[in-house]
Write an enzyme that holds these catalytic residues in place. Structure first.
Site, PDB file in Angstrom:
ATOM      1  N   LYS A 139       3.969  -7.552  -6.263  1.00 38.51           N
ATOM      2  CA  LYS A 139       5.412  -7.535  -6.019  1.00 38.51           C
ATOM      3  C   LYS A 139       5.938  -8.966  -5.873  1.00 38.51           C
ATOM      4  O   LYS A 139       6.900  -9.356  -6.504  1.00 38.51           O
ATOM      5  CB  LYS A 139       5.696  -6.715  -4.754  1.00 38.51           C
TER       6      LYS A 139
ATOM      7  N   GLU B  16      -5.043 -13.282  -3.032  1.00 40.04           N
ATOM      8  CA  GLU B  16      -6.131 -12.539  -3.673  1.00 40.04           C
ATOM      9  C   GLU B  16      -5.827 -12.313  -5.155  1.00 40.04           C
ATOM     10  O   GLU B  16      -6.669 -12.538  -6.030  1.00 40.04           O
ATOM     11  CB  GLU B  16      -6.311 -11.166  -3.001  1.00 40.04           C
TER      12      GLU B  16
ATOM     13  N   GLY C 249       5.927  -2.428  -0.920  1.00 34.57           N
ATOM     14  CA  GLY C 249       4.605  -2.498  -1.563  1.00 34.57           C
ATOM     15  C   GLY C 249       3.872  -1.160  -1.531  1.00 34.57           C
ATOM     16  O   GLY C 249       3.390  -0.660  -2.542  1.00 34.57           O
ATOM     17  N   ARG C 250       3.797  -0.560  -0.342  1.00 37.21           N
ATOM     18  CA  ARG C 250       3.017   0.686  -0.212  1.00 37.21           C
ATOM     19  C   ARG C 250       3.773   1.901  -0.727  1.00 37.21           C
ATOM     20  O   ARG C 250       3.247   3.007  -0.718  1.00 37.21           O
ATOM     21  CB  ARG C 250       2.557   0.875   1.230  1.00 37.21           C
TER      22      ARG C 250
ATOM     23  N   GLU D  28       0.139   0.827   7.702  1.00 38.71           N
ATOM     24  CA  GLU D  28       0.995  -0.349   7.524  1.00 38.71           C
ATOM     25  C   GLU D  28       2.444   0.027   7.845  1.00 38.71           C
ATOM     26  O   GLU D  28       3.229  -0.811   8.267  1.00 38.71           O
ATOM     27  CB  GLU D  28       0.871  -0.892   6.085  1.00 38.71           C
TER      28      GLU D  28
ATOM     29  N   HIS E 235     -21.663  16.272   5.980  1.00 36.17           N
ATOM     30  CA  HIS E 235     -23.031  15.831   6.254  1.00 36.17           C
ATOM     31  C   HIS E 235     -23.049  14.438   6.865  1.00 36.17           C
ATOM     32  O   HIS E 235     -24.084  13.767   6.852  1.00 36.17           O
ATOM     33  CB  HIS E 235     -23.857  15.882   4.968  1.00 36.17           C
TER      34      HIS E 235
ATOM     35  N   LYS F  10      -2.821 -14.132   7.097  1.00 36.30           N
ATOM     36  CA  LYS F  10      -2.727 -14.831   5.809  1.00 36.30           C
ATOM     37  C   LYS F  10      -2.530 -16.331   6.039  1.00 36.30           C
ATOM     38  O   LYS F  10      -3.148 -17.166   5.375  1.00 36.30           O
ATOM     39  CB  LYS F  10      -1.528 -14.301   5.005  1.00 36.30           C
TER      40      LYS F  10
END
Ligand code: F6P
Length: 541
Positions: A205, A211, A267-268, A353, A384, A504
């Site tokens: 965005k 990253e 973003g999300r 978030e 399990h 960050k």
């Protein structure tokens, strides 16, 4: 006055004192229709919420709470494009991304529907060209592999959905999703790919995320190295998805190959923006439209259905019932579908978030617990691993079970066995097994307490006929609006994420200390300084 002081909240607190300790065994015995009536259908989704520690009165009180905090007005304000994200002064309009209407929603001087459909049209054209072989690489080879580089909301949506809808994808194409700045992520994703037939979609965005830009820079180096170093190759092998044309151009991607979106897409919440480009290439524009239509159907349901029959609102309110009145801190999401393996990870960003906040819209501390820790794995694998704690542990973990009547594959009727597990686990959680029942089976007295299953562990069951693009859209939109419902009740801003910024900044300060050839200044804190020393030594510095 905080939400806690409201008459509606106090009524719930009082009601909790009355019903909080009641056992699901008794609630079911008293109300034989509970299992069919404490249910709601929205589109293709059927929600059975009867195995929750609540009564019809609880649902009425929760709905009254939602009305009293203005959920309806806040929803309308969001759909109208008001700046409900107050700390960033932005509209929140992910619902416009899937609206089939192609004009007529003016926000900040732009017809957002028109802009959305214009980008969708360009995405479809691009997807068709890649899928059909018309878009070729620098050497004229057709594209065989698509690598999406992005992180958080620019990765989790398409990565989750690609896996979920793999059965609908073009199997002649390979899709990879690179997110981590751990160099192994990119190295492993590209090691068996041919640069001549690989296309990178750089999705960010802001186009400033460390990253993503680092991975994209490395990917470009890998590509140019493989194709003889001609910079002209970048235009054929890199496209961008972003709101930031300037940064895209500065990175060296032609903005003609950029698919835009807008600051009113969080973003999300961006999965249905151009961030979904890799998914559209995988499943094709028609299937992608079915996905968007599924989202839209749930958006409309949420906007219009009364809260006692509103699937996303009920999911949010019931979860809040446990967080705020039972003190539950976590929520398990347990899809009985291997295709939904990444769905819990996707929900972690969406829920945590959004609602991991401790101040209200006016900046004052919240007076109630907010957010919940969301986690999960597909059944039956989780059975399990961690279900033991769900059944007999000391913490209360409400769970959402998600299942599908028809499988995308059925090998020798395996799906019935799978569904039997999907039915058995919530039943065992809810009703358990008493000491008398255990003893009656001939269990030695000393072992009886160990084998008692307390039950009264709450869960929802969400069932759909089949995992299709539309159903996936309905499911994701349901959780989006679940998060919104909770955020409005808690009075927080579900659309900012200031809490991720400090880390960050600190990473940017620490990077030079690790990179420098000579000993850096050790001026952080004694723990971080010692770890920097240790890691430098490990890297031979
Ligand atoms: O981690 C914070 C965050 O801003 C997320 O909200 C977002 O989805 C992610 O980083 C990626 O951001 P971008 O799409 O700008 O690269």
């Amino acid at each position: 006055m905080g939400v806690r002081d409201s008459a509606e909240w106090q009524a719930l607190a009082e009601h909790h004192r009355e019903v909080g300790d009641r056992h699901l065994r008794d609630l079911f015995a008293e109300d034989p229709d509970r299992g069919t009536e404490l249910t709601v259908t929205a589109g293709d989704l059927y929600l059975d919420y009867s195995k929750n520690r609540l009564t019809r009165e609880t649902v009425r009180l929760l709905a009254a709470l939602a009305e009293s905090v203005g959920l309806r007005e806040r929803t309308e304000a969001m759909f109208r494009g008001e700046h409900v994200n107050t700390t960033e002064d932005r509209a929140v309009l992910h619902v416009a991304l899937r609206d089939p209407a192609s004009s007529g929603l003016d926000v900040d001087g732009h017809d957002v529907r028109q802009e959305v459909h214009e980008v969708l049209g360009r995405m479809a054209e691009f997807a068709d060209r890649v899928r059909g072989g018309a878009w070729t690489g620098h050497t004229g080879e057709r594209i065989r592999a698509v690598v999406n580089i992005g992180i958080g909301g620019s990765d989790l949506g398409p990565a989750m959905a690609y896996l979920a809808l793999r059965d609908y994808s073009d199997r002649s194409l390979t899709f990879r999703f690179v997110s981590n700045i751990d160099p192994t992520d990119l190295a492993e994703a590209t090691r068996d790919l041919d640069p001549a037939s690989t296309l990178f979609i750089v999705a960010s965005k802001t186009f400033t995320t460390q990253e993503t830009l680092t991975n994209a820079t490395e990917a470009r180096r890998w590509l140019l190295e493989g194709l003889g170093g001609d910079d002209a190759a970048v235009a054929k092998h890199f496209v961008a998805v972003s709101t930031n044309a300037e940064k895209v151009a500065a990175f060296g991607i032609d903005t003609a190959n950029m698919f835009g979106f807008w600051d009113w897409v969080g973003g999300r919440y961006s999965f249905t923006s151009a961030i979904g480009l890799s998914l559209m290439v995988a499943i094709g524009p028609e299937r992608y439209r079915e996905l968007l239509d599924g989202f839209h159907a749930m958006d409309e349901h949420f906007r219009t259905a009364p809260y006692e029959e509103n699937l996303p609102a009920l999911l949010g309110l019931i979860s809040l019932w446990y967080t705020d009145f039972f003190g539950a801190q976590s929520q398990a999401v347990l899809p009985y579908s291997q295709y939904l393996a990444r769905f819990p990870a996707y929900l972690q960003q969406l829920c945590m978030e959004s609602n991991g906040k401790s101040v209200t819209l006016d900046g004052s501390p919240v007076d109630v617990a907010t957010g919940e820790i969301v986690w999960g794995e597909p059944g039956t694998n989780g059975q399990h691993a961690f279900y033991q704690l769900l059944h007999q542990g000391t913490v209360l973990v409400p769970a959402d079970f998600i299942g599908f009547a028809r499988p995308n594959h059925d090998l020798d009727g395996m799906h019935d066995l799978f569904l039997a597990n999907f039915l058995a686990q919530p039943r065992a959680l809810a009703f358990g097994r008493t000491a008398e029942e255990v003893a009656a089976e001939g269990t030695a007295a000393a072992v009886v307490p160990h084998r008692v299953m307390p039950g009264n562990r709450p869960s929802n069951a969400i069932v759909a006929p089949e995992l299709t693009p539309s159903v996936l859209g309905q499911l994701v939109a349901a959780y989006e609006h679940r998060v919104f419902t909770q955020g409005v009740v808690w009075g927080i801003n579900s659309f900012d994420q200031w809490g991720v910024e400090l880390g960050k900044v600190m990473a940017n300060q620490l990077a030079p200390k690790l990179q420098s050839a000579s000993a850096p200044e050790y001026d952080s804190d004694s723990s971080t300084d010692a770890l920097v020393r240790l890691l430098r030594e490990g890297r031979g510095r």
